[in-house]
Design a protein around this motif. Sequence first.
Motif, short mmCIF file in Angstrom:
data_model
loop_
_atom_site.label_atom_id
_atom_site.label_comp_id
_atom_site.label_asym_id
_atom_site.label_seq_id
_atom_site.Cartn_x
_atom_site.Cartn_y
_atom_site.Cartn_z
N GLY A 137 -12.01 28.47 21.68
CA GLY A 137 -12.51 28.98 20.41
C GLY A 137 -12.76 27.90 19.39
O GLY A 137 -13.72 27.98 18.61
N ALA A 138 -11.91 26.88 19.39
CA ALA A 138 -12.08 25.78 18.42
C ALA A 138 -13.37 25.03 18.67
O ALA A 138 -14.16 24.77 17.75
N PHE A 139 -13.63 24.67 19.92
CA PHE A 139 -14.87 23.95 20.23
C PHE A 139 -16.09 24.83 19.98
O PHE A 139 -17.10 24.36 19.43
N ASN A 140 -16.03 26.10 20.35
CA ASN A 140 -17.19 26.97 20.14
C ASN A 140 -17.51 27.10 18.66
O ASN A 140 -18.69 27.12 18.28
N THR A 141 -16.50 27.17 17.83
CA THR A 141 -16.73 27.28 16.39
C THR A 141 -17.34 26.01 15.82
O THR A 141 -18.37 26.04 15.13
N LEU A 142 -16.73 24.87 16.13
CA LEU A 142 -17.16 23.62 15.50
C LEU A 142 -18.48 23.11 16.05
O LEU A 142 -19.23 22.43 15.34
N MET A 143 -18.80 23.43 17.29
CA MET A 143 -20.03 22.91 17.88
C MET A 143 -21.29 23.63 17.37
O MET A 143 -22.40 23.18 17.62
N ALA A 200 -21.57 28.00 27.95
CA ALA A 200 -22.48 26.87 28.18
C ALA A 200 -22.27 25.79 27.12
O ALA A 200 -22.32 24.59 27.42
N ARG A 201 -22.01 26.21 25.90
CA ARG A 201 -21.87 25.27 24.78
C ARG A 201 -20.65 24.37 24.94
O ARG A 201 -20.71 23.16 24.69
N ILE A 202 -19.53 24.93 25.34
CA ILE A 202 -18.28 24.17 25.34
C ILE A 202 -17.94 23.54 26.69
O ILE A 202 -16.93 22.84 26.82
N ALA A 203 -18.80 23.72 27.68
CA ALA A 203 -18.47 23.36 29.06
C ALA A 203 -17.99 21.92 29.22
O ALA A 203 -17.09 21.65 30.01
N GLY A 204 -18.56 20.99 28.49
CA GLY A 204 -18.17 19.60 28.67
C GLY A 204 -16.90 19.20 27.97
O GLY A 204 -16.41 18.06 28.14
#
Length: 310
Positions: free
Chosen positions: A50-56, A12-16
């Motif tokens: 993984g990169a977006f999930n970590t940084l977000m 859900a977090r990285i969807a966009g």
Amino acid sequence: MDWQRVISEARARIAGNVRCTPVATVRFGTRDVRFKFEQMQVTGSFKARGAFNTLMQAEVPQAGIVAASGGNHGAAVAHAAATLGHRARIYVPQIAGPAKIALIRAQGADLQVVPGAYAEAAAHAAEWQAATGAIQVHPYDAEATIAGQGTVMAEWEDQGLDADTVLIAVGGGGLIAGALGWLQGRRKVVAVEPQTSCALHAALQAGAPVDVEVSGIAANALGARRIGETCLGLARAQGIESVRVSDTAIAQAQAMLWRELRQLVEPAGATALAALLSGAYTPAEGERVAVLICGGNVAPDPLDSLSQPG
């Protein structure tokens, strides 16, 4: 760890910021093979997840972000950092090759190319982190990274994955750990590694992570010297099968993907299929098999000359 919960939250977090990559079922000889083409992901590999999930979900300090990478992870972190408005310093070894180095540079990161292999890049990144206080995005052995990579399998199941067994290439283990975390034993997972870069296979034999020598045509993507602790724990708990393939088999699978499907992938991206085509993994009668194609950053870029002036 409730992996299904954290992977669902990551999705859900990285969807966009990431793509839902396509799937297909293709006849190879007498067998239908299910594919997911994650080389069509942002920056050319699953690593963007993984990169977006970590940084977000991170508090990024003034010093910014640092990462070590064989190429694909660095490009993903650089892209995610730029998208989210952070500065990033990426260390890559010379074996990353010109195509991946150019891809990272194109994302606007402070790129540092160092002699040696991934381990040397990781050492430089750790030194920079210690000196500056930058946040480091680990390529495979961190909860946020693994949860992001696990969104591949969650997405694939939502796309109607019809398979008993999934073949996944392994380097440091982030992708397969995410798949194992999501599946929880509901499908068989087969780990596929190059014969000359096989940190998971060695760890399963030794009963603990051990250092391995790294070489071969897929080393710039699958060349971790030591498997991640989380991956090994999940692999042992679920009793996964581990197979190894030769560079020749990887190259043949790479060529087959181009000839039959017009899918141009890097050696790491063809490694899982190599197990099926070479016989390193032989399915049982009636076993439904799926192959995850994980990366497409081919070196050299076959169309690079078309974008050059003159």
